[in-house]
Design an enzyme around this catalytic site. Structure first.
Site, mmCIF file in Angstrom:
data_model
loop_
_atom_site.group_PDB
_atom_site.id
_atom_site.type_symbol
_atom_site.label_atom_id
_atom_site.label_comp_id
_atom_site.label_asym_id
_atom_site.label_seq_id
_atom_site.Cartn_x
_atom_site.Cartn_y
_atom_site.Cartn_z
ATOM 1 N N ARG A 49 -85.569 -43.828 -4.269
ATOM 2 C CA ARG A 49 -84.601 -44.682 -4.947
ATOM 3 C C ARG A 49 -84.645 -46.047 -4.263
ATOM 4 N NH1 ARG A 49 -82.264 -39.659 -3.887
ATOM 5 N NH2 ARG A 49 -81.685 -38.462 -5.754
ATOM 6 N N LYS A 79 -78.911 -39.657 -1.109
ATOM 7 C CA LYS A 79 -77.547 -39.609 -1.624
ATOM 8 C C LYS A 79 -76.749 -38.498 -0.951
ATOM 9 C CE LYS A 79 -77.100 -40.058 -6.097
ATOM 10 N NZ LYS A 79 -77.275 -39.883 -7.549
ATOM 11 N N HIS A 94 -87.082 -48.093 -10.658
ATOM 12 C CA HIS A 94 -86.814 -46.750 -11.179
ATOM 13 C C HIS A 94 -87.973 -46.278 -12.058
ATOM 14 C CE1 HIS A 94 -83.822 -43.594 -11.303
ATOM 15 N NE2 HIS A 94 -84.071 -43.417 -12.589
ATOM 16 N N ARG A 109 -90.406 -44.750 -9.861
ATOM 17 C CA ARG A 109 -89.962 -43.397 -9.494
ATOM 18 C C ARG A 109 -90.349 -42.412 -10.602
ATOM 19 N NH1 ARG A 109 -86.387 -40.617 -6.151
ATOM 20 N NH2 ARG A 109 -84.729 -39.385 -7.126
ATOM 21 N N HIS A 167 -84.188 -34.521 -5.179
ATOM 22 C CA HIS A 167 -83.261 -33.918 -6.134
ATOM 23 C C HIS A 167 -82.748 -32.589 -5.585
ATOM 24 C CE1 HIS A 167 -85.416 -36.260 -9.552
ATOM 25 N NE2 HIS A 167 -84.394 -36.928 -9.069
ATOM 26 N N TYR A 186 -87.170 -37.198 -15.270
ATOM 27 C CA TYR A 186 -88.156 -38.063 -14.622
ATOM 28 C C TYR A 186 -89.573 -37.747 -15.084
ATOM 29 C CZ TYR A 186 -84.540 -39.754 -11.535
ATOM 30 O OH TYR A 186 -83.409 -40.357 -11.054
#
Length: 355
Positions: free
Chosen positions: A193, A219, A289, A292, A315, A324
């Site tokens: 990210r 995250k 993104h 990604r 993830h 994705y």
């Protein structure tokens, strides 16, 4: 009658208190700083659209619907969206379905907290009816690059990493070609990210048994250790040698030429600079993104184990990979030609030879 414990705060007052609470959660690790800033930005936008001097408890579901509709038609000021609209000869781009959904989630979280805190008697989101629709698929900048487009971008980045400085050019401490090459290579091969990339520090990279690893802080306070491809590791080492020679910037991996940690918004400009050097035949606009997406798509298309791809991208759930994974031209035909149950006996298309 209105309950006595409801506090009649204005929208501005409630937003200030909510944003302070959200940012405080980053100290305990309950929220990532980037997530907290998204909530703060969306709630600030809500106060502007709803009217900051209104009493929060007076807002109804209809008022919230009006704000959601006004946000949906609000111009999208991001570089990629504005550029794409201008290239297509369209008016300035409005908010995408994904942006509208994110904004609605942020406002919902704000009112959930307001209900618990006693700032509103009833949550008006329960009566809101405006729900965004996602139409037309992903923007071109968010889709995965094809193999040829990705190879063109990566090849240009590698050339940039080894290019000799031009005569009479910038001072050594102001040149950014090596840094730009590293940014593109990391985004397109590891798929972090953009917030993870700009938060990277020099000491987040280490060597284990001869392999260079990047410890990515993701995250929700999660971490993952991702091995770097050899060519990327070589560019990283070259960048680190230059980076250590600079005194400014603390421990940040990526610095502006002024010696400050690179910001999220700067990364798109870096990609655009590298793209400008790509052969026009293979050049296509792409966002961080989108790179990604490119990582996920090509790893999965090469039959890489899905759980390994999940761990590379950070993830928590395999099902997230579906968002994705983009289609690639000719991939179904290639899959059928290499069918695992048929081995080498599967004929090429057009092969009609008989016994």
């Amino acid at each position: 009658m209105r309950p006595a414990d409801v506090r009649r705060l204005t929208v501005d007052e409630a937003a200030d208190r909510y944003i302070d609470m959200v940012r405080a959660k980053t100290v305990t690790g309950a929220l990532a700083p980037s997530t907290a800033e998204v909530y703060a930005r969306d709630v600030r936008t809500f106060t502007v659209l709803a009217g900051g001097d209104r009493v929060l408890d007076d807002l109804t579901g209809e008022d919230v619907d009006e704000v959601l509709l006004r946000f949906a038609s609000k111009p999208d000021g991001r570089r990629g969206a504005s550029r794409a609209a201008a290239g297509a000869g369209q008016a300035e781009a409005v908010q995408s379905g994904a942006s509208q959904s994110r904004f609605r989630r942020s406002v919902s979280a704000f009112f959930r907290h307001a209900t618990v805190a006693g700032w509103v008697q009833l949550d008006p989101m329960r009566a809101a009816t405006v729900v965004p629709r996602r139409r037309g698929g992903l923007r071109a900048e968010r889709r995965a690059l094809t193999r040829e487009q990705a190879e063109g971008l990566l090849g240009t980045a590698r050339e940039l990493a080894v290019a000799s400085p031009p005569e009479g050019g910038k001072r050594a401490d102001q040149r950014t070609e090596l840094r730009d090459a590293l940014i593109v290579l990391l985004l397109a091969t590891v798929g972090p990210r953009v917030s993870e990339l700009v938060r990277a520090d020099v000491d987040h990279f280490y060597v284990n048994d001869g392999v260079r690893y990047w410890r990515i802080f993701g995250k929700g306070g999660t971490t993952r250790d991702v091995p770097l491809p050899r060519e990327v590791a070589e560019v990283l080492d070259a960048h680190l040698a230059v980076r250590r020679a600079r005194e400014a910037g603390g421990n940040a991996l990526l610095l502006s030429w002024r010696g400050r940690r690179l910001a999220r918004g700067d990364v798109q400009a870096v990609i655009d600079r590298v793209l400008a050097r790509v052969d026009p035949e293979y050049r296509r606009g792409v966002t961080p993104h989108g790179l990604r997406h490119t990582t996920a798509t090509h790893l999965l298309a090469a039959a890489t184990d899905m759980d390994a791809v999940r761990r590379v991208l950070g993830h928590s759930d395999l099902s997230t990979l579906g968002r994705y994974r983009d289609d690639l031209p000719g991939e179904l035909e290639a899959a059928m030609r290499a069918h695992p149950l048929l081995g080498a006996t599967s004929p090429e298309p057009g092969d009609v030879s008989a016994d």
